[in-house]
Design an enzyme around this catalytic site. Structure first.
Site, PDB file in Angstrom:
ATOM      1  N   TYR A   4     -43.657  37.760-130.927  1.00 48.75           N
ATOM      2  CA  TYR A   4     -42.628  37.976-129.897  1.00 48.75           C
ATOM      3  C   TYR A   4     -41.395  37.118-130.150  1.00 48.75           C
ATOM      4  CZ  TYR A   4     -45.741  40.791-126.993  1.00 48.75           C
ATOM      5  OH  TYR A   4     -46.554  41.787-126.514  1.00 48.75           O
ATOM      6  N   ARG A  48     -55.398  43.269-120.026  1.00 43.22           N
ATOM      7  CA  ARG A  48     -54.086  43.751-120.360  1.00 43.22           C
ATOM      8  C   ARG A  48     -53.348  44.431-119.201  1.00 43.22           C
ATOM      9  NH1 ARG A  48     -51.122  47.392-124.956  1.00 43.22           N
ATOM     10  NH2 ARG A  48     -49.293  46.141-124.789  1.00 43.22           N
ATOM     11  N   ARG A  94     -51.723  46.552-112.912  1.00 50.68           N
ATOM     12  CA  ARG A  94     -50.673  47.533-112.635  1.00 50.68           C
ATOM     13  C   ARG A  94     -51.183  48.839-112.046  1.00 50.68           C
ATOM     14  NH1 ARG A  94     -47.465  47.991-118.085  1.00 50.68           N
ATOM     15  NH2 ARG A  94     -49.586  47.801-118.825  1.00 50.68           N
ATOM     16  N   ARG A 148     -46.199  42.562-105.677  1.00 48.92           N
ATOM     17  CA  ARG A 148     -45.171  42.197-106.648  1.00 48.92           C
ATOM     18  C   ARG A 148     -43.769  42.632-106.237  1.00 48.92           C
ATOM     19  NH1 ARG A 148     -45.021  42.360-111.878  1.00 48.92           N
ATOM     20  NH2 ARG A 148     -42.814  42.204-111.418  1.00 48.92           N
ATOM     21  N   ASP A 162     -49.311  35.372-117.808  1.00 50.70           N
ATOM     22  CA  ASP A 162     -48.966  36.129-119.005  1.00 50.70           C
ATOM     23  C   ASP A 162     -48.943  35.178-120.186  1.00 50.70           C
ATOM     24  OD1 ASP A 162     -47.989  38.977-119.857  1.00 50.70           O
ATOM     25  OD2 ASP A 162     -46.829  37.550-121.014  1.00 50.70           O
TER      26      ASP A 162
HETATM   27  O1  1CP Z   1     -52.364  43.211-123.706  1.00 52.51           O
HETATM   28  C1  1CP Z   1     -52.941  42.460-124.483  1.00 52.51           C
HETATM   29  O2  1CP Z   1     -53.119  42.697-125.664  1.00 52.51           O
HETATM   30  C2  1CP Z   1     -53.392  41.123-123.946  1.00 52.51           C
HETATM   31  C3  1CP Z   1     -52.496  39.988-124.294  1.00 52.51           C
HETATM   32  C4  1CP Z   1     -51.154  40.102-123.638  1.00 52.51           C
HETATM   33  C5  1CP Z   1     -49.953  40.566-124.193  1.00 52.51           C
HETATM   34  C6  1CP Z   1     -49.735  41.130-125.565  1.00 52.51           C
HETATM   35  C7  1CP Z   1     -50.891  39.684-122.308  1.00 52.51           C
HETATM   36  C8  1CP Z   1     -51.937  39.118-121.429  1.00 52.51           C
HETATM   37  N1  1CP Z   1     -49.556  39.814-122.093  1.00 52.51           N
HETATM   38  C9  1CP Z   1     -48.941  40.372-123.206  1.00 52.51           C
HETATM   39  C10 1CP Z   1     -47.500  40.661-123.347  1.00 52.51           C
HETATM   40  C11 1CP Z   1     -47.066  41.605-122.283  1.00 52.51           C
HETATM   41  N2  1CP Z   1     -46.800  41.215-120.993  1.00 52.51           N
HETATM   42  C12 1CP Z   1     -46.915  43.006-122.363  1.00 52.51           C
HETATM   43  C13 1CP Z   1     -47.159  43.849-123.616  1.00 52.51           C
HETATM   44  C14 1CP Z   1     -45.857  44.256-124.261  1.00 52.51           C
HETATM   45  C15 1CP Z   1     -46.067  44.801-125.658  1.00 52.51           C
HETATM   46  O3  1CP Z   1     -46.686  45.890-125.791  1.00 52.51           O
HETATM   47  O4  1CP Z   1     -45.640  44.144-126.624  1.00 52.51           O
HETATM   48  C16 1CP Z   1     -46.505  43.453-121.094  1.00 52.51           C
HETATM   49  C17 1CP Z   1     -46.206  44.862-120.668  1.00 52.51           C
HETATM   50  C18 1CP Z   1     -46.453  42.310-120.240  1.00 52.51           C
HETATM   51  C19 1CP Z   1     -46.139  42.262-118.785  1.00 52.51           C
HETATM   52  C20 1CP Z   1     -47.327  42.016-117.907  1.00 52.51           C
HETATM   53  N3  1CP Z   1     -48.247  40.980-118.032  1.00 52.51           N
HETATM   54  C21 1CP Z   1     -47.675  42.747-116.746  1.00 52.51           C
HETATM   55  C22 1CP Z   1     -46.945  43.950-116.236  1.00 52.51           C
HETATM   56  C23 1CP Z   1     -45.903  43.541-115.296  1.00 52.51           C
HETATM   57  C24 1CP Z   1     -45.606  44.709-114.406  1.00 52.51           C
HETATM   58  O5  1CP Z   1     -46.024  44.664-113.256  1.00 52.51           O
HETATM   59  O6  1CP Z   1     -44.983  45.651-114.911  1.00 52.51           O
HETATM   60  C25 1CP Z   1     -48.810  42.153-116.167  1.00 52.51           C
HETATM   61  C26 1CP Z   1     -49.536  42.554-114.909  1.00 52.51           C
HETATM   62  C27 1CP Z   1     -49.168  41.047-117.013  1.00 52.51           C
HETATM   63  C28 1CP Z   1     -50.316  40.111-116.764  1.00 52.51           C
HETATM   64  C29 1CP Z   1     -51.181  39.772-117.908  1.00 52.51           C
HETATM   65  N4  1CP Z   1     -50.799  39.730-119.231  1.00 52.51           N
HETATM   66  C30 1CP Z   1     -51.884  39.363-119.990  1.00 52.51           C
HETATM   67  C31 1CP Z   1     -52.987  39.140-119.123  1.00 52.51           C
HETATM   68  C32 1CP Z   1     -54.383  38.721-119.576  1.00 52.51           C
HETATM   69  C33 1CP Z   1     -52.536  39.352-117.829  1.00 52.51           C
HETATM   70  C34 1CP Z   1     -53.277  39.077-116.523  1.00 52.51           C
HETATM   71  C35 1CP Z   1     -54.488  39.892-116.292  1.00 52.51           C
HETATM   72  C36 1CP Z   1     -54.174  41.359-116.133  1.00 52.51           C
HETATM   73  O7  1CP Z   1     -53.470  41.711-115.179  1.00 52.51           O
HETATM   74  O8  1CP Z   1     -54.648  42.127-116.948  1.00 52.51           O
END
Ligand code: 1CP
Length: 319
Positions: free
Chosen positions: A129, A2, A6, A15, A51
């Site tokens: 979503y 998740r 970051r 990034r 993502d």
């Molecule tokens: O978090 C979980 O439950 C895992 C599944 C999931 C979800 C719900 C991922 C996998 N992405 C998301 C949607 C999402 N994407 C959110 C959650 C929003 C909410 O609460 O509804 C957010 C904040 C993002 C954005 C995101 N995705 C970021 C942050 C970007 C930034 O720099 O601010 C990042 C680094 C990701 C990458 C990501 N998303 C998911 C995975 C498995 C990964 C890659 C591995 C990792 O970095 O953990």
């Protein structure tokens, strides 16, 4: 897990100036970001930087990831006509996934033997979503649609299953050695809703990789009551969030299923002796299951001190 990246200064530097989804679709950058936590923490596997909404974007959905918010849609998908327009976009062709395949292939080559976990969002979480138009707490609009128009709901989740299944398949074909399906928001459902309105589409999503022979992990949050149903859609391993002890999860699953989990992210900011005792407890409870993949019971908070994560990996390797 998740948005784990970051917490790393090197992630924020890489990034800088690049929108989240553009970063996901730039193979060299996605690969570099995937490798950062492996280099730093010496973990035993990497998870591909992408993502869950990437396949929606590639299918033509108007979606962006807003900093500090998460995925936001240009317009919410609420009606039968909205779903019909989505289905008109068609399934996701393999050639549309070239940036994903290239990113995975580069990463697997650079990892030199450390396994890469590919992942995708489950149809319910993606539909949550799409229908809400962005992040929400209780996914009320999605659950309303599920009951008021079950046919449209099934069309929506089947479309999502095929798009997300194609995304997962592309990662495995490009070299990912395991696949994780994230149904992060399935915990807002009761068991009967999950079984009737969600499980068939999740099974359909995992069906896209059934012939590829990789192990499939299935994770959700707040899903303590759904663990058996989530396994039965075709998962080999169940990811458990921080709310349920692993020995109890193992009992609920009849002692048959490998588990992944479940260090409480809140304790990453606790004094080390408190966190250490918790990690030892997680490992001890996990030993009751047929196998245990140690990770967090949800995501790393962005303000986490990364040296704490390195210390946890050292501790677990020692155990
Ligand atoms: O978090 C979980 O439950 C895992 C599944 C999931 C979800 C719900 C991922 C996998 N992405 C998301 C949607 C999402 N994407 C959110 C959650 C929003 C909410 O609460 O509804 C957010 C904040 C993002 C954005 C995101 N995705 C970021 C942050 C970007 C930034 O720099 O601010 C990042 C680094 C990701 C990458 C990501 N998303 C998911 C995975 C498995 C990964 C890659 C591995 C990792 O970095 O953990």
């Amino acid at each position: 897990m998740r948005q784990a990246g970051r917490s790393l200064p090197e992630y924020r530097a890489a990034r800088e100036g690049t929108a989240m989804l553009d970063a996901c679709l730039t193979p060299s950058l996605a690969s570099e970001i995937t490798l950062q936590p492996v280099r730093r923490h010496d973990v035993d596997a990497a998870i591909f930087f992408s993502d869950i909404v990437v396949p929606l974007k590639l299918a033509g959905v108007d979606v962006e990831i807003k900093p500090g918010v998460g995925p936001v849609m240009g317009s919410a998908v609420r009606t039968k006509d909205d779903v019909a327009r989505l289905r008109d976009l068609g399934p996701l062709a393999p050639e549309s996934l070239a940036a994903v395949s290239d990113g995975v292939a580069l990463t697997v080559a650079a990892l030199g033997g450390t396994p890469l976990i590919g992942f995708a969002g489950a149809p319910f979480t993606l539909a949550a979503y799409l229908v809400e138009g962005g992040p929400s707490r209780d996914h009320l609009a999605a659950r309303t649609l599920m009951h008021s128009d079950p046919v449209t709901w099934a069309e929506l989740t089947d479309w999502a299953a095929d798009v997300t299944g194609a995304f997962l398949r592309a990662q495995v074909l490009a070299g990912a050695s395991a696949a994780q399906l994230f149904d992060s928001w399935a915990g807002s459902l009761g068991l009967s809703d999950y079984t009737a309105h969600v499980a068939p589409a999740s099974a359909r999503a995992l069906g896209h990789i059934a012939d590829l022979g990789v192990k499939k992990v299935h994770f959700g949050t707040g899903t303590s009551e759904l663990l058996g149903a989530m396994r039965d859609v075709g998962a080999d391993v169940i990811g458990v969030d921080y709310r349920l002890h692993l020995d109890e999860a193992n009992r609920r699953l009849g002692g048959t299923t490998p588990l992944q989990g479940n260090i409480d992210p809140a304790l990453l900011a606790a004094p080390w002796p408190v966190l250490e005792a918790h990690v030892r407890d997680v490992v001890a409870r996990g030993s009751s299951a047929p196998a245990h993949v140690v990770n967090l019971g949800h995501g790393v908070p962005p303000e986490t001190d990364p040296t704490v994560l390195t210390r946890i990996v050292e501790l677990v390797h020692g155990l």
